[in-house]
Motif scaffolding. Structure first.
Motif, PDB file in Angstrom:
ATOM      1  N   PHE A  84       0.835  -1.327   0.068  1.00 22.71           N
ATOM      2  CA  PHE A  84      -0.156  -0.478   0.087  1.00 22.71           C
ATOM      3  C   PHE A  84       1.454   1.260  -0.170  1.00 22.71           C
ATOM      4  O   PHE A  84       1.444   1.438   0.950  1.00 22.71           O
ATOM      5  N   VAL A  85       0.741   2.051  -1.237  1.00 18.44           N
ATOM      6  CA  VAL A  85       1.948   3.078  -1.107  1.00 18.44           C
ATOM      7  C   VAL A  85       1.129   4.518  -1.033  1.00 18.44           C
ATOM      8  O   VAL A  85       2.215   5.599  -0.447  1.00 18.44           O
ATOM      9  N   SER A  86      -0.288   4.873  -1.230  1.00 21.74           N
ATOM     10  CA  SER A  86      -1.189   5.594  -1.562  1.00 21.74           C
ATOM     11  C   SER A  86      -2.100   5.760  -0.914  1.00 21.74           C
ATOM     12  O   SER A  86      -2.884   4.876  -1.815  1.00 21.74           O
ATOM     13  N   LEU A  87      -2.848   6.287   0.465  1.00 19.07           N
ATOM     14  CA  LEU A  87      -3.862   5.743   0.394  1.00 19.07           C
ATOM     15  C   LEU A  87      -4.622   7.474   1.367  1.00 19.07           C
ATOM     16  O   LEU A  87      -4.724   7.882   1.914  1.00 19.07           O
ATOM     17  N   THR A  88      -5.735   8.113   0.019  1.00 13.84           N
ATOM     18  CA  THR A  88      -6.272   9.333   0.336  1.00 13.84           C
ATOM     19  C   THR A  88      -8.143   8.431   0.284  1.00 13.84           C
ATOM     20  O   THR A  88      -8.516   7.595  -0.514  1.00 13.84           O
ATOM     21  N   PRO A  89      -9.038   9.351   0.902  1.00 11.80           N
ATOM     22  CA  PRO A  89     -10.496   8.962   0.727  1.00 11.80           C
ATOM     23  C   PRO A  89     -10.790   9.328  -1.478  1.00 11.80           C
ATOM     24  O   PRO A  89     -11.492   8.741  -2.034  1.00 11.80           O
ATOM     25  N   GLU A  90     -10.029  10.031  -2.591  1.00 10.45           N
ATOM     26  CA  GLU A  90      -9.689   9.718  -3.204  1.00 10.45           C
ATOM     27  C   GLU A  90      -9.132   9.345  -4.363  1.00 10.45           C
ATOM     28  O   GLU A  90      -9.559   8.868  -5.319  1.00 10.45           O
ATOM     29  N   ARG A  91      -8.102   8.629  -3.854  1.00 14.72           N
ATOM     30  CA  ARG A  91      -6.986   8.090  -4.208  1.00 14.72           C
ATOM     31  C   ARG A  91      -5.855   7.130  -3.914  1.00 14.72           C
ATOM     32  O   ARG A  91      -5.447   7.495  -2.505  1.00 14.72           O
ATOM     33  N   VAL A 107      -9.455   5.971  -8.776  1.00 12.76           N
ATOM     34  CA  VAL A 107      -9.822   6.967  -7.606  1.00 12.76           C
ATOM     35  C   VAL A 107     -10.811   7.326  -8.295  1.00 12.76           C
ATOM     36  O   VAL A 107     -12.224   6.627  -8.967  1.00 12.76           O
ATOM     37  N   LEU A 108     -11.662   8.173  -7.271  1.00  5.20           N
ATOM     38  CA  LEU A 108     -13.453   8.377  -7.218  1.00  5.20           C
ATOM     39  C   LEU A 108     -13.405   9.808  -7.651  1.00  5.20           C
ATOM     40  O   LEU A 108     -12.987  10.679  -6.705  1.00  5.20           O
ATOM     41  N   SER A 109     -13.819   9.514  -7.719  1.00  4.67           N
ATOM     42  CA  SER A 109     -14.868  11.999  -8.018  1.00  4.67           C
ATOM     43  C   SER A 109     -15.613  12.220  -6.314  1.00  4.67           C
ATOM     44  O   SER A 109     -16.047  11.402  -5.767  1.00  4.67           O
ATOM     45  N   GLY A 140     -14.375   1.739   0.562  1.00  5.56           N
ATOM     46  CA  GLY A 140     -14.012   1.434   1.536  1.00  5.56           C
ATOM     47  C   GLY A 140     -13.168   2.668   2.838  1.00  5.56           C
ATOM     48  O   GLY A 140     -14.102   2.509   4.005  1.00  5.56           O
ATOM     49  N   MET A 141     -12.634   3.423   2.136  1.00  3.10           N
ATOM     50  CA  MET A 141     -12.242   4.861   2.843  1.00  3.10           C
ATOM     51  C   MET A 141     -13.504   5.580   2.895  1.00  3.10           C
ATOM     52  O   MET A 141     -13.416   7.252   3.009  1.00  3.10           O
ATOM     53  N   ASN A 142     -14.608   5.415   1.929  1.00  8.40           N
ATOM     54  CA  ASN A 142     -15.823   5.959   1.622  1.00  8.40           C
ATOM     55  C   ASN A 142     -16.903   5.738   2.010  1.00  8.40           C
ATOM     56  O   ASN A 142     -18.185   6.823   2.395  1.00  8.40           O
ATOM     57  N   VAL A 143     -17.529   4.483   1.887  1.00  6.84           N
ATOM     58  CA  VAL A 143     -18.538   4.100   2.202  1.00  6.84           C
ATOM     59  C   VAL A 143     -18.601   4.506   4.569  1.00  6.84           C
ATOM     60  O   VAL A 143     -17.755   4.630   4.780  1.00  6.84           O
ATOM     61  N   ARG A 144     -19.843   4.356   4.363  1.00 12.42           N
ATOM     62  CA  ARG A 144     -20.180   4.926   5.018  1.00 12.42           C
ATOM     63  C   ARG A 144     -19.884   3.826   6.873  1.00 12.42           C
ATOM     64  O   ARG A 144     -20.273   3.168   5.793  1.00 12.42           O
ATOM     65  N   ASP A 145     -19.851   4.449   7.785  1.00 14.59           N
ATOM     66  CA  ASP A 145     -19.500   2.980   9.243  1.00 14.59           C
ATOM     67  C   ASP A 145     -20.689   2.022   8.765  1.00 14.59           C
ATOM     68  O   ASP A 145     -20.918   1.378   8.978  1.00 14.59           O
ATOM     69  N   THR A 162      -9.071  -0.566  -5.921  1.00 11.04           N
ATOM     70  CA  THR A 162     -10.479  -0.177  -6.101  1.00 11.04           C
ATOM     71  C   THR A 162     -11.161  -0.072  -4.621  1.00 11.04           C
ATOM     72  O   THR A 162     -12.058   0.841  -4.089  1.00 11.04           O
ATOM     73  N   GLY A 163     -11.310  -1.778  -4.221  1.00 15.97           N
ATOM     74  CA  GLY A 163     -11.867  -1.694  -2.432  1.00 15.97           C
ATOM     75  C   GLY A 163     -11.115  -1.243  -1.483  1.00 15.97           C
ATOM     76  O   GLY A 163     -12.314  -0.177   0.030  1.00 15.97           O
ATOM     77  N   MET A 164     -10.017  -0.537  -1.950  1.00 18.86           N
ATOM     78  CA  MET A 164      -9.805   0.383  -0.718  1.00 18.86           C
ATOM     79  C   MET A 164     -10.310   2.063  -0.892  1.00 18.86           C
ATOM     80  O   MET A 164     -10.826   1.996   0.558  1.00 18.86           O
ATOM     81  N   VAL A 165     -10.191   1.945  -2.464  1.00 15.76           N
ATOM     82  CA  VAL A 165     -10.786   3.674  -1.928  1.00 15.76           C
ATOM     83  C   VAL A 165     -12.009   3.999  -2.011  1.00 15.76           C
ATOM     84  O   VAL A 165     -12.867   4.607  -1.103  1.00 15.76           O
TER      85      VAL A 165
END
Length: 171
Positions: free
Chosen positions: A48-55, A122-124, A91-96, A86-89
């Motif tokens: 895992f190199v880079s993790l943000t809610p967008e990318r 990437v997610l918009s 997962g960083m955005n789905v509601r709890d 794709t799953g990680m991005v």
């Protein structure tokens, strides 16, 4: 809730705790935590190199454990890499109070991969907002897989759904 005011979800909060670790250890600790959450990524050696809610960016070396019969990264390992990004991005955005589920994938193999691979998903802002606005839906996540030569050996498309969790959300 506006983009800047959105509260982080459980995965984001877990990753934010990495800031408590010494800077030189953060990448190492992050990979251990995420590989425990999704054990198969550790088996394959996904980094895992880079993790943000967008990318999200993940890498996979062309090690023996993921090679096919001609010495390249196996098709299933390419799928794992794209699915992980794709799953990680998502997962960083789905509601709890929701869980993400892979719904559909398409993968077209265009050329032989050279060396290790990188996947970037990437997610918009619109996709992220839709995930916060509803407890059920689906999203097609853009993912680009490139090899060490900079070529795109596969073209991928992943559709993820999210549904209400059967368990109450934990803080």
């Amino acid at each position: 809730m506006s983009e800047s005011n959105r509260a982080p979800n459980k995965l984001q909060r877990s990753l934010m705790r990495l800031d408590e670790a010494p800077a030189f250890m953060r990448g190492f600790v992050q990979n251990i935590i995420l590989r425990r959450a999704v054990p198969f990524t550790g088996t394959a050696g996904v980094k895992f190199v880079s993790l943000t809610p967008e990318r999200v960016e993940v890498h996979l070396a062309n090690d023996h454990r993921v090679q096919n019969h001609i010495g390249g990264v196996h098709a299933s390992a390419m799928n794992l890499l794209a699915e992980t990004a794709t799953g990680m991005v998502v997962g960083m955005n789905v509601r709890d109070d929701c869980i993400p589920l892979a719904k559909e994938l398409s993968m077209a193999f265009r050329k032989r991969a050279t060396g290790g691979l990188k996947a970037v998903a990437v997610l918009s802002a619109e996709q992220r907002a839709a995930m916060q606005a509803s407890d059920k839906g689906e999203v097609q996540v853009t993912v680009t897989v490139t090899d060490e030569a900079g070529a795109e050996p596969v073209e991928c498309a992943f559709t993820w759904a999210w549904i209400p969790s059967s368990r109450p959300a934990k803080n």
